[in-house]
Design a protein around this motif. Sequence first.
Motif, PDB file in Angstrom:
ATOM      1  N   LEU A 129      -4.746 -14.173   5.062  1.00 27.71           N
ATOM      2  CA  LEU A 129      -3.540 -13.507   4.566  1.00 27.71           C
ATOM      3  C   LEU A 129      -3.296 -12.234   5.362  1.00 27.71           C
ATOM      4  O   LEU A 129      -4.169 -11.749   6.077  1.00 27.71           O
ATOM      5  CB  LEU A 129      -3.654 -13.190   3.083  1.00 27.71           C
ATOM      6  CG  LEU A 129      -4.626 -12.102   2.600  1.00 27.71           C
ATOM      7  CD1 LEU A 129      -4.325 -11.733   1.149  1.00 27.71           C
ATOM      8  CD2 LEU A 129      -6.061 -12.537   2.700  1.00 27.71           C
ATOM      9  N   ASP A 130      -2.077 -11.712   5.245  1.00 28.54           N
ATOM     10  CA  ASP A 130      -1.784 -10.433   5.884  1.00 28.54           C
ATOM     11  C   ASP A 130      -1.598  -9.373   4.805  1.00 28.54           C
ATOM     12  O   ASP A 130      -1.645  -9.663   3.601  1.00 28.54           O
ATOM     13  CB  ASP A 130      -0.555 -10.528   6.806  1.00 28.54           C
ATOM     14  CG  ASP A 130       0.697 -11.001   6.089  1.00 28.54           C
ATOM     15  OD1 ASP A 130       0.892 -10.616   4.911  1.00 28.54           O
ATOM     16  OD2 ASP A 130       1.477 -11.752   6.696  1.00 28.54           O
ATOM     17  N   ALA A 131      -1.374  -8.152   5.232  1.00 27.39           N
ATOM     18  CA  ALA A 131      -1.342  -7.033   4.294  1.00 27.39           C
ATOM     19  C   ALA A 131      -0.247  -7.189   3.244  1.00 27.39           C
ATOM     20  O   ALA A 131      -0.410  -6.757   2.095  1.00 27.39           O
ATOM     21  CB  ALA A 131      -1.163  -5.721   5.064  1.00 27.39           C
ATOM     22  N   ASP A 132       0.861  -7.816   3.599  1.00 26.26           N
ATOM     23  CA  ASP A 132       1.964  -7.982   2.651  1.00 26.26           C
ATOM     24  C   ASP A 132       1.607  -8.933   1.509  1.00 26.26           C
ATOM     25  O   ASP A 132       2.222  -8.871   0.434  1.00 26.26           O
ATOM     26  CB  ASP A 132       3.214  -8.502   3.371  1.00 26.26           C
ATOM     27  CG  ASP A 132       3.795  -7.473   4.329  1.00 26.26           C
ATOM     28  OD1 ASP A 132       3.539  -6.267   4.122  1.00 26.26           O
ATOM     29  OD2 ASP A 132       4.481  -7.873   5.287  1.00 26.26           O
ATOM     30  N   ASP A 133       0.639  -9.825   1.746  1.00 25.19           N
ATOM     31  CA  ASP A 133       0.240 -10.798   0.717  1.00 25.19           C
ATOM     32  C   ASP A 133      -0.867 -10.285  -0.183  1.00 25.19           C
ATOM     33  O   ASP A 133      -1.224 -10.940  -1.171  1.00 25.19           O
ATOM     34  CB  ASP A 133      -0.249 -12.097   1.385  1.00 25.19           C
ATOM     35  CG  ASP A 133       0.826 -12.758   2.228  1.00 25.19           C
ATOM     36  OD1 ASP A 133       1.997 -12.712   1.830  1.00 25.19           O
ATOM     37  OD2 ASP A 133       0.471 -13.306   3.293  1.00 25.19           O
ATOM     38  N   LEU A 134      -1.418  -9.129   0.146  1.00 19.49           N
ATOM     39  CA  LEU A 134      -2.602  -8.619  -0.537  1.00 19.49           C
ATOM     40  C   LEU A 134      -2.281  -8.151  -1.955  1.00 19.49           C
ATOM     41  O   LEU A 134      -1.215  -7.590  -2.225  1.00 19.49           O
ATOM     42  CB  LEU A 134      -3.189  -7.465   0.279  1.00 19.49           C
ATOM     43  CG  LEU A 134      -4.534  -6.890  -0.144  1.00 19.49           C
ATOM     44  CD1 LEU A 134      -5.622  -7.941  -0.065  1.00 19.49           C
ATOM     45  CD2 LEU A 134      -4.877  -5.692   0.751  1.00 19.49           C
ATOM     46  N   TRP A 135      -3.223  -8.396  -2.848  1.00 21.33           N
ATOM     47  CA  TRP A 135      -3.128  -7.913  -4.227  1.00 21.33           C
ATOM     48  C   TRP A 135      -2.876  -6.412  -4.228  1.00 21.33           C
ATOM     49  O   TRP A 135      -3.520  -5.658  -3.503  1.00 21.33           O
ATOM     50  CB  TRP A 135      -4.434  -8.248  -4.935  1.00 21.33           C
ATOM     51  CG  TRP A 135      -4.528  -7.878  -6.373  1.00 21.33           C
ATOM     52  CD1 TRP A 135      -3.552  -7.963  -7.323  1.00 21.33           C
ATOM     53  CD2 TRP A 135      -5.688  -7.363  -7.035  1.00 21.33           C
ATOM     54  NE1 TRP A 135      -4.033  -7.550  -8.538  1.00 21.33           N
ATOM     55  CE2 TRP A 135      -5.339  -7.182  -8.396  1.00 21.33           C
ATOM     56  CE3 TRP A 135      -6.990  -7.069  -6.622  1.00 21.33           C
ATOM     57  CZ2 TRP A 135      -6.241  -6.699  -9.342  1.00 21.33           C
ATOM     58  CZ3 TRP A 135      -7.889  -6.596  -7.553  1.00 21.33           C
ATOM     59  CH2 TRP A 135      -7.523  -6.411  -8.895  1.00 21.33           C
ATOM     60  N   GLU A 136      -1.953  -5.958  -5.045  1.00 18.87           N
ATOM     61  CA  GLU A 136      -1.515  -4.559  -4.997  1.00 18.87           C
ATOM     62  C   GLU A 136      -2.626  -3.557  -5.317  1.00 18.87           C
ATOM     63  O   GLU A 136      -2.561  -2.393  -4.888  1.00 18.87           O
ATOM     64  CB  GLU A 136      -0.345  -4.343  -5.965  1.00 18.87           C
ATOM     65  CG  GLU A 136      -0.688  -4.680  -7.409  1.00 18.87           C
ATOM     66  CD  GLU A 136       0.523  -4.632  -8.323  1.00 18.87           C
ATOM     67  OE1 GLU A 136       0.978  -3.510  -8.618  1.00 18.87           O
ATOM     68  OE2 GLU A 136       1.006  -5.698  -8.727  1.00 18.87           O
ATOM     69  N   HIS A 137      -3.639  -3.966  -6.062  1.00 22.02           N
ATOM     70  CA  HIS A 137      -4.711  -3.039  -6.439  1.00 22.02           C
ATOM     71  C   HIS A 137      -5.921  -3.125  -5.502  1.00 22.02           C
ATOM     72  O   HIS A 137      -6.909  -2.421  -5.711  1.00 22.02           O
ATOM     73  CB  HIS A 137      -5.182  -3.334  -7.866  1.00 22.02           C
ATOM     74  CG  HIS A 137      -4.088  -3.236  -8.887  1.00 22.02           C
ATOM     75  ND1 HIS A 137      -3.416  -2.067  -9.163  1.00 22.02           N
ATOM     76  CD2 HIS A 137      -3.535  -4.196  -9.688  1.00 22.02           C
ATOM     77  CE1 HIS A 137      -2.509  -2.284 -10.098  1.00 22.02           C
ATOM     78  NE2 HIS A 137      -2.556  -3.570 -10.422  1.00 22.02           N
TER      79      HIS A 137
END
Length: 235
Positions: free
Chosen positions: A196-204
């Motif tokens: 995944l890339d940073a945009d797909d990462l869980w917000e927390h």
Amino acid sequence: MTDARRTLAEQIAGEITLSDDPGATLRKWRTDFDVSQTALADHLDVSSSVISDYESGRRENPGIGVVHRTVMALLDIDEQRGGDRIRQYARVLSAGFDSNIVNDLREYPSSVPLSQFYEAIDATEVASGAKNGITGHTVIDSIEAITRLSSEEFYRLYGQSTSRALVFTNVSRGESPLVAMRVVNPTPNAVVLHGLDADDLWEHAGKLAQLDGFSLAVTDCEKEMMLDAMRDLAP
């Protein structure tokens, strides 16, 4: 035959024989060993079209004899190249893990800066940690690890040292690996989420990594390319 080679041979042969799609499983192991269809065919003294036909399902499922010869060929080729894949499996086995859970576990001859490690696997750091170097890595299937390992078994993922990167594959947004890290002490120097890339990462995700003091990075580098790049750090 060494114990590691024998055990690995049995695992590969068993997976191919019991698979619903033996050709696809054969292809998975061939590519994992980084052996081309042509190289395998040459070793077996058959045409590359035979290997292609088995892997695509155009030829009837391979019998026990074909599976045995193919597995032995993959292991022979690996040994001729220095035995890297067999040693990799032996490391995982000696740590007490199934290779479906731990894809790779290595120690480095010297400390590697995290910046160099991230560059090698085309990773982007999303949260910095307290340490800027690692002396090893462990590549883990996140679903297999979280569903099958106890908290005590998680400690063994560190190999010889916690000064390492834990690389989780089979990740969707990163919640499960990062929540798991909350209950494991001590923590590794770095955690990498693959696929995944940073945009797909869980917000927390970044906040949890900072709370626990480890560097967090993501990479969508193709898995085999990533593994090859990591292996180059530990010749």
